[in-house]
Design an enzyme around this catalytic site. Structure first.
Site, mmCIF file in Angstrom:
data_model
loop_
_atom_site.group_PDB
_atom_site.id
_atom_site.type_symbol
_atom_site.label_atom_id
_atom_site.label_comp_id
_atom_site.label_asym_id
_atom_site.label_seq_id
_atom_site.Cartn_x
_atom_site.Cartn_y
_atom_site.Cartn_z
ATOM 1 N N GLU A 157 17.221 -108.688 130.607
ATOM 2 C CA GLU A 157 18.238 -109.238 131.502
ATOM 3 C C GLU A 157 17.673 -109.615 132.870
ATOM 4 O OE1 GLU A 157 21.660 -106.619 131.504
ATOM 5 O OE2 GLU A 157 22.356 -107.483 129.621
ATOM 6 N N GLU A 308 22.747 -107.868 122.263
ATOM 7 C CA GLU A 308 23.401 -106.588 122.556
ATOM 8 C C GLU A 308 24.916 -106.751 122.492
ATOM 9 O OE1 GLU A 308 22.456 -104.744 126.292
ATOM 10 O OE2 GLU A 308 20.347 -105.274 126.159
ATOM 11 N N LYS A 357 24.434 -92.043 128.926
ATOM 12 C CA LYS A 357 24.656 -91.046 127.869
ATOM 13 C C LYS A 357 26.020 -91.198 127.205
ATOM 14 C CE LYS A 357 25.787 -87.341 131.196
ATOM 15 N NZ LYS A 357 25.569 -88.174 132.395
HETATM 16 C C1 GLA Z 1 22.754 -104.283 129.483
HETATM 17 C C2 GLA Z 1 21.324 -103.802 129.331
HETATM 18 C C3 GLA Z 1 21.187 -102.592 128.474
HETATM 19 C C4 GLA Z 1 22.306 -101.614 128.716
HETATM 20 C C5 GLA Z 1 23.625 -102.306 128.516
HETATM 21 C C6 GLA Z 1 24.808 -101.386 128.666
HETATM 22 O O1 GLA Z 1 23.110 -105.225 128.582
HETATM 23 O O2 GLA Z 1 20.478 -104.806 128.856
HETATM 24 O O3 GLA Z 1 19.944 -101.996 128.759
HETATM 25 O O4 GLA Z 1 22.222 -101.113 130.005
HETATM 26 O O5 GLA Z 1 23.752 -103.313 129.479
HETATM 27 O O6 GLA Z 1 26.019 -102.059 128.421
#
Ligand code: GLA
Ligand code: ZN
Length: 682
Positions: A157, A308, A357
């Site tokens: 990201e 994701e 967590k």
């Molecule tokens: C982002 C990050 C992940 C995680 C998610 C949680 O997409 O890339 O590492 O922190 O958010 O929703």
């Protein structure tokens, strides 16, 4: 055939898996074996490995520990699970941040950030670039030939900006390259205003929000510099493993970076989708990812990866309801319907401590498979295995909505008559929505993409016209295209300098109008837009409420007709919607912001009159999205009920079969609450 598999020729299936952080469990290696067993149970065929593992790979400067990663890659390979191996630059180790101050970002006020959190390194720092090259080279050398490796996940990201001395100097070089002389820069930025003329490059600081040309160029620079950093990261990977595709996880319409720049650097585009499911109306919520999926697919005009998503809930919203039973499958299949070749998660296993967590995961703290979430993920894994036929293919779009980052930056930074409700992105979404509801495949492009594939182009609030755009829109219409534009269009060039001689500037001739003034309606105030008899041909009838923006336009071209007029105030009776016929096409202009109903009426009429391909001939009921993916015999119909009650969908003539249950369907399909079916035409 292989080029139908853009993600990786080594996994010719929909990818199913997610972020995997086994380094957090290095002291309990039995967890690693449980992971392998559970991954197979869940139908996982890929994991994204090592995203935040730099401190475990290089615990102190120059000392590398790959042993744990060797073990994990071997275990994954032995279990038939592929690896999307990350470069670890999304988070820097503490020792590095302590030793090399320059890798930590600076705030706009010049203050150096302390080491904390993640995604906060300087993109310019030669030290950070060298450190990234070193670790990336080692990863590629060590794992380049490993049978598990199928893709590179570059960093995580990418985002944000840095105002350190190195970035400032790089920005000034970027500007010298763009403008060559300070005179050209002073003109482009109109710096005589408030006596802001620069007499030396060193005077340029990227913090003067009143100089709009500067604001825009800084944002362009940040995007370019991020892409440059990414290119730098990729260089050793491409050198050592040229056949392994690279991707980076984007974030939909993330405003800071122009994703077209990052997409150029990727082989495959992917993104992380986290809508607030169940916080508002589920169907309204579902339109958000629909728009972002279409945008992400359009960046390459080929399948993308949902990198994701959460299998249950996130932990960073004010409130995160659980996905109701069936909703995880529903939202995942939605991504596939829009062109994703993957359903992947953050995260595989919940971490034991620290910030995430309580973030949803496939495996919960309880540690076994007997949970509702695991069951739904595993069932979905089974479904995805039946969808090999969609992999690599997308439906060709005949309609496009323009959503342009540079235009957004310009609108967000300008100070004009309506600063309270600019809502550029929202307006683009509002125009996309009726197309989505009808099951029209829509591309979401920036303003410089090729327009030739399309019959319909909707370009809301095209405030800025980058060079060549007006000409391309004109030839699109000349050749038979239908263009829709709105208020707040054709006002500035790429430097945010106003077009002289009448708005909408270079589009004035094409639209056949002159927009003399823009009225801004205060919060709660409304105007009305009344359809004329001619408006009916474009779906307009009766009266619509208008708000926020109302352009006062004059019809100039003999070929331009008035489709609606204002209903009140001193400009009552003046044109509020027009169409100009040019060449073989038409340019429709909506001069005011209105309630959604007007956008729906116009878009629906255009879908019908242009006979745009829709997933089904009938319009699905509100709450249901129907999308078609693929062409010909591979055309899969995705029926998705984003509502809490049963809904009925009317199929086109013919026989359909459910790809999972082999149930036959004709005419009407009843979809239970939250249900999602994938059908093939027999
Ligand atoms: C982002 C990050 C992940 C995680 C998610 C949680 O997409 O890339 O590492 O922190 O958010 O929703
Ligand atoms: Zn910097």
């Amino acid at each position: 055939m292989p080029d139908r598999f853009p993600a990786s020729t080594r996994v010719p299936h929909l990818l199913h898996g997610g972020d995997y952080n086994p380094e957090q469990w290095i002291d309990s290696p039995e967890v690693w074996d449980q992971d392998m067993r559970l991954m197979k149970l869940a139908g996982v065929n890929i994991v994204s490995l090592g995203i935040f593992s730099w401190a475990m790979l290089e615990p102190e400067e120059g000392r590398f520990e790959f042993g744990w990663m060797d073990t994990i890659l071997d275990k994954l390979a032995a279990n038939g699970i592929a690896v999307n191996l990350a470069t670890p630059t999304g988070a820097k180790p503490n020792w590095m941040a302590a030793k090399y101050e320059e890798i930590r970002r600076c705030e706009p006020n010049g203050r150096r950030d302390p080491q904390q959190a993640r995604h906060n390194h300087c993109y310019t720092s030669p030290v950070y670039r060298a450190k990234a090259t070193l670790i990336n080279t080692k990863l590629a050398e060590r794992y380049g030939k490993h049978p598990a490796l199928v893709m590179w996940h570059i960093s995580n990201e990418y985002g944000g900006e840095c105002h350190c001395p190195l970035c400032k100097a790089a920005f000034r070089r970027w500007l010298q390259n763009r403008y060559a002389s300070l005179d050209a820069l002073n003109h482009a930025w109109w710096t005589t205003f408030w006596s802001h003329r620069y007499t030396d490059w060193s005077q340029i600081e990227a913090i003067d929000s009143g100089v709009h040309g500067l604001v825009l160029d800084w944002k362009r620079f940040v995007s370019d510099q991020t892409a440059d950093f990414m290119r730098h990261e990729i260089e050793p990977l491409k050198r050592i493993t040229p056949e392994v595709p690279v991707t980076t996880n984007l974030m939909g319409t993330y405003p800071v970076l122009n994703y077209w720049k990052l997409a150029e650097v990727c082989d495959v585009v992917s993104w992380d989708s986290y809508p607030e499911w169940h916080v508002g109306d589920l169907f309204d919520m579902a339109h958000g990812p629909a728009f972002a999926h279409d945008l992400t697919r359009s960046l390459k005009h080929k399948p993308f990866l949902l990198m994701e998503s959460t299998p249950s809930q996130v932990n960073w919203n004010k409130v995160s309801p659980l996905k109701r039973p069936g909703v995880h499958r529903l939202t995942s299949l939605q991504a596939v319907a829009h062109g994703s070749d993957a359903v992947m998660y953050f995260q595989w296993r919940k971490s034991r401590g620290s910030y995430e967590k309580f973030h949803g995961a496939v495996v919960d703290h309880v540690g076994h498979e007997n949970t509702r979430v695991f069951g739904e993920v595993a069932a979905l894994g089974g479904t995805l295995k039946k969808l090999d036929a969609v992999v690599g293919g997308v439906t060709d779009a005949k309609a496009a909505v323009i959503y342009d980052w540079e235009n957004r930056w310009a609108i967000d930074s300008e100070a004009g008559p309506q600063n309270q409700h600019k809502a550029y992105e929202h307006t683009c979404r509002q125009w996309h929505r009726p197309l989505w509801q009808r099951g029209v495949t829509v591309d979401v492009n920036d303003m410089v993409q090729d327009l030739s594939p399309y019959q319909l182009v909707i370009a809301p609030m095209l405030y800025m016209l980058r060079p060549g755009v007006a000409e391309r829109l004109e030839s699109f219409v000349q050749r038979g295209g239908t263009l829709v534009t709105t208020y707040f269009t054709g006002m500035v060039d790429q430097s945010d300098l106003c077009f002289l001689g009448g708005f909408p500037g270079p589009l004035r001739k094409l639209l056949g109008i002159w927009a003399e003034e823009t009225d801004a309606l205060p919060e709660g105030a409304t105007q009305s837009v009344e359809a004329t008899a001619k408006g009916a041909a474009f779906g307009l009838s009766g009266s619509y409420q208008a708000m926020h923006f109302a352009d006062l336009v004059h019809v100039e071209a003999a070929t331009c007709e008035v489709l609606a007029t204002y209903g009140s105030d001193f400009y009552q009776g003046r044109p509020a919607a027009t169409v100009n016929r040019v060449g073989k096409g038409r340019a429709i202009h909506i001069a005011a912001r209105t309630e959604q109903r007007l956008l729906d009426d116009v878009a629906n009429k255009l879908i019908d009159s242009l006979a745009l391909p829709t997933a089904l001939k009938t319009t699905p009921p509100t709450g249901v999205s129907v999308q078609r993916r693929g062409e010909g015999k591979d055309a899969h119909l995705f029926l998705m009920n984003f509502s809490e009650r049963e809904q009925k969908v009317t199929l086109d003539a013919g026989n359909y079969v459910d790809i999972e249950t082999s149930a036959k369907h004709t005419k009407i399909v009843a979809l239970p609450a939250y249900a999602s079916f994938v059908l093939l035409h027999e």
